[in-house]
Design a protein around this motif. Structure first.
Motif, PDB file in Angstrom:
ATOM      1  N   TYR A  12       0.795  -1.226   0.000  1.00 60.65           N
ATOM      2  CA  TYR A  12       0.000   0.000   0.000  1.00 60.65           C
ATOM      3  C   TYR A  12       0.832   1.283   0.000  1.00 60.65           C
ATOM      4  O   TYR A  12       0.280   2.376   0.008  1.00 60.65           O
ATOM      5  CB  TYR A  12      -0.974   0.007   1.181  1.00 60.65           C
ATOM      6  N   GLU A  13       2.162   1.153  -0.032  1.00 57.71           N
ATOM      7  CA  GLU A  13       3.005   2.349  -0.103  1.00 57.71           C
ATOM      8  C   GLU A  13       2.706   3.072  -1.410  1.00 57.71           C
ATOM      9  O   GLU A  13       2.641   2.458  -2.476  1.00 57.71           O
ATOM     10  CB  GLU A  13       4.477   1.954  -0.050  1.00 57.71           C
ATOM     11  N   GLY A  14       2.460   4.371  -1.317  1.00 58.05           N
ATOM     12  CA  GLY A  14       2.120   5.147  -2.503  1.00 58.05           C
ATOM     13  C   GLY A  14       0.627   5.164  -2.802  1.00 58.05           C
ATOM     14  O   GLY A  14       0.169   5.965  -3.608  1.00 58.05           O
ATOM     15  N   THR A  15      -0.122   4.300  -2.142  1.00 59.27           N
ATOM     16  CA  THR A  15      -1.583   4.284  -2.305  1.00 59.27           C
ATOM     17  C   THR A  15      -2.250   4.965  -1.121  1.00 59.27           C
ATOM     18  O   THR A  15      -3.115   5.812  -1.298  1.00 59.27           O
ATOM     19  CB  THR A  15      -2.100   2.829  -2.429  1.00 59.27           C
ATOM     20  N   TYR A  16      -1.830   4.563   0.088  1.00 58.68           N
ATOM     21  CA  TYR A  16      -2.370   5.158   1.317  1.00 58.68           C
ATOM     22  C   TYR A  16      -1.224   5.652   2.181  1.00 58.68           C
ATOM     23  O   TYR A  16      -0.126   5.115   2.155  1.00 58.68           O
ATOM     24  CB  TYR A  16      -3.229   4.154   2.095  1.00 58.68           C
ATOM     25  N   GLN A  17      -1.529   6.659   2.957  1.00 54.07           N
ATOM     26  CA  GLN A  17      -0.565   7.266   3.869  1.00 54.07           C
ATOM     27  C   GLN A  17      -1.205   7.307   5.240  1.00 54.07           C
ATOM     28  O   GLN A  17      -2.419   7.478   5.359  1.00 54.07           O
ATOM     29  CB  GLN A  17      -0.265   8.679   3.363  1.00 54.07           C
ATOM     30  N   LEU A  18      -0.404   7.159   6.281  1.00 50.85           N
ATOM     31  CA  LEU A  18      -0.896   7.270   7.648  1.00 50.85           C
ATOM     32  C   LEU A  18      -0.533   8.622   8.230  1.00 50.85           C
ATOM     33  O   LEU A  18       0.611   9.048   8.149  1.00 50.85           O
ATOM     34  CB  LEU A  18      -0.280   6.186   8.534  1.00 50.85           C
ATOM     35  N   ALA A  19      -1.516   9.268   8.804  1.00 49.27           N
ATOM     36  CA  ALA A  19      -1.274  10.445   9.636  1.00 49.27           C
ATOM     37  C   ALA A  19      -1.574   9.998  11.067  1.00 49.27           C
ATOM     38  O   ALA A  19      -2.437   9.147  11.295  1.00 49.27           O
ATOM     39  CB  ALA A  19      -2.166  11.609   9.225  1.00 49.27           C
ATOM     40  N   SER A  20      -0.859  10.543  12.018  1.00 42.32           N
ATOM     41  CA  SER A  20      -0.968  10.056  13.393  1.00 42.32           C
ATOM     42  C   SER A  20      -1.496  11.142  14.329  1.00 42.32           C
ATOM     43  O   SER A  20      -1.099  12.304  14.242  1.00 42.32           O
ATOM     44  CB  SER A  20       0.387   9.545  13.876  1.00 42.32           C
ATOM     45  N   PHE A  21      -2.394  10.698  15.220  1.00 44.60           N
ATOM     46  CA  PHE A  21      -3.012  11.593  16.206  1.00 44.60           C
ATOM     47  C   PHE A  21      -3.136  10.853  17.527  1.00 44.60           C
ATOM     48  O   PHE A  21      -3.435   9.664  17.559  1.00 44.60           O
ATOM     49  CB  PHE A  21      -4.395  12.042  15.732  1.00 44.60           C
ATOM     50  N   HIS A  22      -2.920  11.585  18.615  1.00 46.03           N
ATOM     51  CA  HIS A  22      -2.967  10.989  19.954  1.00 46.03           C
ATOM     52  C   HIS A  22      -3.272  12.112  20.955  1.00 46.03           C
ATOM     53  O   HIS A  22      -2.822  13.250  20.756  1.00 46.03           O
ATOM     54  CB  HIS A  22      -1.608  10.334  20.266  1.00 46.03           C
TER      55      HIS A  22
END
Length: 183
Positions: free
Chosen positions: A101-111
């Protein structure tokens, strides 16, 4: 998407509307929020393997459902400790690559306790990535690229957001986040 929300997902939806959109933290969020193309899902994260499997299932759902632009995966219970969350995030990012999934989806992080490396814990700038619950934000790379291509000076977004958080102040931001969590 229009389906019943758990209390944590409802609080997260309220955070998107009342914080992210209201303070323009993400200049692209309003369009997706109004068009109801954000999926909210709650996943227990006290055991990593099922939580990571659920993330990949959300990728597959995005593969099959183009009307969903982005998914917010609320991770609870589990990962309340920020360092544990960061460890989980590293594994999740590696799994995205491993699953193709690299290049298809990206993760953004929240906490809720998000703290940028080198920043003081009470620095209001940390609120750009603070949320009511630990979460992963799955973004479509193609959608993000389209949005950024049509946005003037996208490189300035993070600095503008940090300035906004400093202007609002940590006390006010803490109160807003606590209210969304029902504390």
């Amino acid at each position: 998407m229009s389906e019943p929300l758990t209390p944590a997902c409802a609080a997260t939806r309220a955070w998107v509307e009342g914080f992210v959109v209201a303070h323009n933290v993400c200049p692209f969020a309003r369009r997706e929020f109004v068009s109801d193309s954000i999926r909210f899902v709650e996943v227990a994260a006290n055991e990593w393997e099922p939580a990571l499997e659920a993330m990949i299932e959300e990728c597959r759902r995005l593969d099959l459902t183009p009307e969903i632009e982005t998914t917010l995966i609320v991770l609870r219970p589990g990962l309340e400790d920020f360092d544990d969350y960061l460890d989980f995030l590293a594994v999740a990012e590696a799994l995205l690559v491993e699953q193709g999934y690299e290049g298809t989806y990206q993760l953004a992080s929240f906490h809720p306790d998000y703290c940028f490396e080198g920043a003081a814990e009470d620095d209001p700038g940390n609120f750009t990535n603070r949320s009511p619950w630990p979460m992963l934000h799955l973004l479509r790379e193609a959608g993000l690229e389209r949005a950024l291509a049509n946005y003037p000076d996208p490189e300035a977004i993070p600095e503008r957001n940090i300035e906004t958080m400093h202007r609002l102040g940590g006390e006010r931001l803490d109160a807003e986040l606590a209210a969304l969590r029902g504390q």
